[in-house]
Design a protein around this motif. Structure first.
Motif, mmCIF file in Angstrom:
data_model
loop_
_atom_site.group_PDB
_atom_site.id
_atom_site.type_symbol
_atom_site.label_atom_id
_atom_site.label_comp_id
_atom_site.label_asym_id
_atom_site.label_seq_id
_atom_site.Cartn_x
_atom_site.Cartn_y
_atom_site.Cartn_z
ATOM 1 N N PRO A 1 0.821 -1.218 0.000
ATOM 2 C CA PRO A 1 0.000 0.000 0.000
ATOM 3 C C PRO A 1 0.854 1.267 0.000
ATOM 4 O O PRO A 1 1.940 1.293 0.568
ATOM 5 C CB PRO A 1 -0.787 -0.114 1.300
ATOM 6 N N ASP A 2 0.340 2.277 -0.663
ATOM 7 C CA ASP A 2 0.982 3.586 -0.622
ATOM 8 C C ASP A 2 0.164 4.436 0.344
ATOM 9 O O ASP A 2 -0.827 5.052 -0.031
ATOM 10 C CB ASP A 2 1.011 4.211 -2.018
ATOM 11 N N PHE A 3 0.569 4.439 1.603
ATOM 12 C CA PHE A 3 -0.208 5.094 2.646
ATOM 13 C C PHE A 3 -0.396 6.582 2.390
ATOM 14 O O PHE A 3 -1.460 7.128 2.667
ATOM 15 C CB PHE A 3 0.441 4.873 4.014
ATOM 16 N N MET B 1 -3.271 7.171 -0.053
ATOM 17 C CA MET B 1 -4.590 6.645 0.292
ATOM 18 C C MET B 1 -5.580 7.770 0.580
ATOM 19 O O MET B 1 -5.219 8.794 1.153
ATOM 20 C CB MET B 1 -4.513 5.782 1.556
ATOM 21 N N THR B 2 -6.820 7.505 0.214
ATOM 22 C CA THR B 2 -7.902 8.377 0.655
ATOM 23 C C THR B 2 -8.235 8.000 2.102
ATOM 24 O O THR B 2 -7.794 6.953 2.609
ATOM 25 C CB THR B 2 -9.155 8.175 -0.210
ATOM 26 N N LYS B 3 -9.022 8.825 2.755
ATOM 27 C CA LYS B 3 -9.430 8.505 4.131
ATOM 28 C C LYS B 3 -10.205 7.187 4.167
ATOM 29 O O LYS B 3 -10.026 6.379 5.080
ATOM 30 C CB LYS B 3 -10.263 9.640 4.724
ATOM 31 N N GLU C 1 -9.903 4.629 2.083
ATOM 32 C CA GLU C 1 -8.943 3.533 1.882
ATOM 33 C C GLU C 1 -8.145 3.270 3.148
ATOM 34 O O GLU C 1 -7.884 2.116 3.505
ATOM 35 C CB GLU C 1 -8.005 3.862 0.723
ATOM 36 N N ALA C 2 -7.755 4.333 3.840
ATOM 37 C CA ALA C 2 -7.005 4.168 5.090
ATOM 38 C C ALA C 2 -7.860 3.475 6.145
ATOM 39 O O ALA C 2 -7.380 2.583 6.858
ATOM 40 C CB ALA C 2 -6.515 5.523 5.600
ATOM 41 N N PHE D 1 -8.056 -0.183 5.214
ATOM 42 C CA PHE D 1 -6.815 -0.877 5.562
ATOM 43 C C PHE D 1 -6.774 -1.146 7.061
ATOM 44 O O PHE D 1 -6.451 -2.256 7.489
ATOM 45 C CB PHE D 1 -5.578 -0.069 5.147
ATOM 46 N N TRP E 1 1.450 -3.824 5.883
ATOM 47 C CA TRP E 1 1.964 -2.461 6.005
ATOM 48 C C TRP E 1 3.404 -2.325 5.511
ATOM 49 O O TRP E 1 3.872 -1.224 5.298
ATOM 50 C CB TRP E 1 1.880 -1.966 7.457
ATOM 51 N N THR F 1 -6.523 6.183 12.147
ATOM 52 C CA THR F 1 -5.469 6.321 11.136
ATOM 53 C C THR F 1 -4.745 7.638 11.369
ATOM 54 O O THR F 1 -5.362 8.644 11.722
ATOM 55 C CB THR F 1 -6.053 6.270 9.715
ATOM 56 N N ASN G 1 -1.965 7.970 7.456
ATOM 57 C CA ASN G 1 -2.888 6.881 7.106
ATOM 58 C C ASN G 1 -2.509 5.523 7.685
ATOM 59 O O ASN G 1 -3.143 4.524 7.371
ATOM 60 C CB ASN G 1 -3.076 6.779 5.588
#
Length: 182
Positions: free
Chosen positions: A2-4, A7-9, A11-12, A15, A78, A121, A133
């Motif tokens: 993942p590209d933290f 990420m949108t809120k 998506e975070a 996750f 992560w 997050t 995130n």
């Protein structure tokens, strides 16, 4: 991987939910590994269990061997974030141990810390915020990123600068910050 930071809120949060769902199994693994390999027989979810856990864990930590490839698919979701900690330097077994100890310590903090402590997050308007995130504990003075903190502690241990009581000291420090905050 993942590209933290991208990420949108939503998506975070997704996750975080997925990562938390893995928690009971990871904690069971930690309890079993410790009990069957010279560690504490019982991890009772209290701050006093952190000293014996860390004493045992320190004997199991290792750097990645030079030239040893990193198989990101075989590591926690992560990995390798947060990048500033340098998780890629640790052996696979050490990375999994970091994941389990971070979860366990967070569980202890949630039990003994402020009533408003909860999973969330990490968010900051500061550019380059390391734990953007990422799973963090909220309700403390600052976001408490257990994965980053345990990763740093492992690095200190492998460099010979973190003794047997260091995890318990960190725990008391964060609880002290929480109580000072009111």
């Amino acid at each position: 991987m993942p590209d933290f930071h991208a990420m949108t809120k939503a998506e975070a949060r997704a996750f975080l939910q997925s990562w938390l769902e893995e928690g009971p199994g990871r904690l069971d693994w930690l309890r079993q590994a410790a009990a069957t390999s010279g560690g504490p027989d019982e991890l009772d979810g209290t701050g006093s269990s952190l000293g014996p856990l860390w004493t045992w864990a320190r004997t199991r930590l290792a750097w990645r061997e030079p030239g040893e490839p990193v198989d990101e698919e075989a590591l926690p979701a992560w990995f390798p974030e947060p990048r500033g900690v340098g998780f890629e330097r640790f052996s696979d077994a050490t990375i999994w141990l970091i994941d389990a100890i971070a979860r366990y310590w967070a569980q202890v903090l949630l039990a003994e810390g402020p009533s408003k402590a909860r999973w969330g997050t990490g968010h900051s308007r500061v550019k380059g915020y390391l734990d953007q995130n990422h799973p963090v504990l909220l309700g403390f003075v600052n976001d408490l990123p257990p994965i980053s903190i345990i990763g740093s502690l492992v690095s200190q241990a492998l460099n010979g600068t973190a003794g047997d009581n260091r995890l318990e000291e960190l725990h008391r420090t964060w609880l002290g910050l929480a109580s000072a905050q009111g």
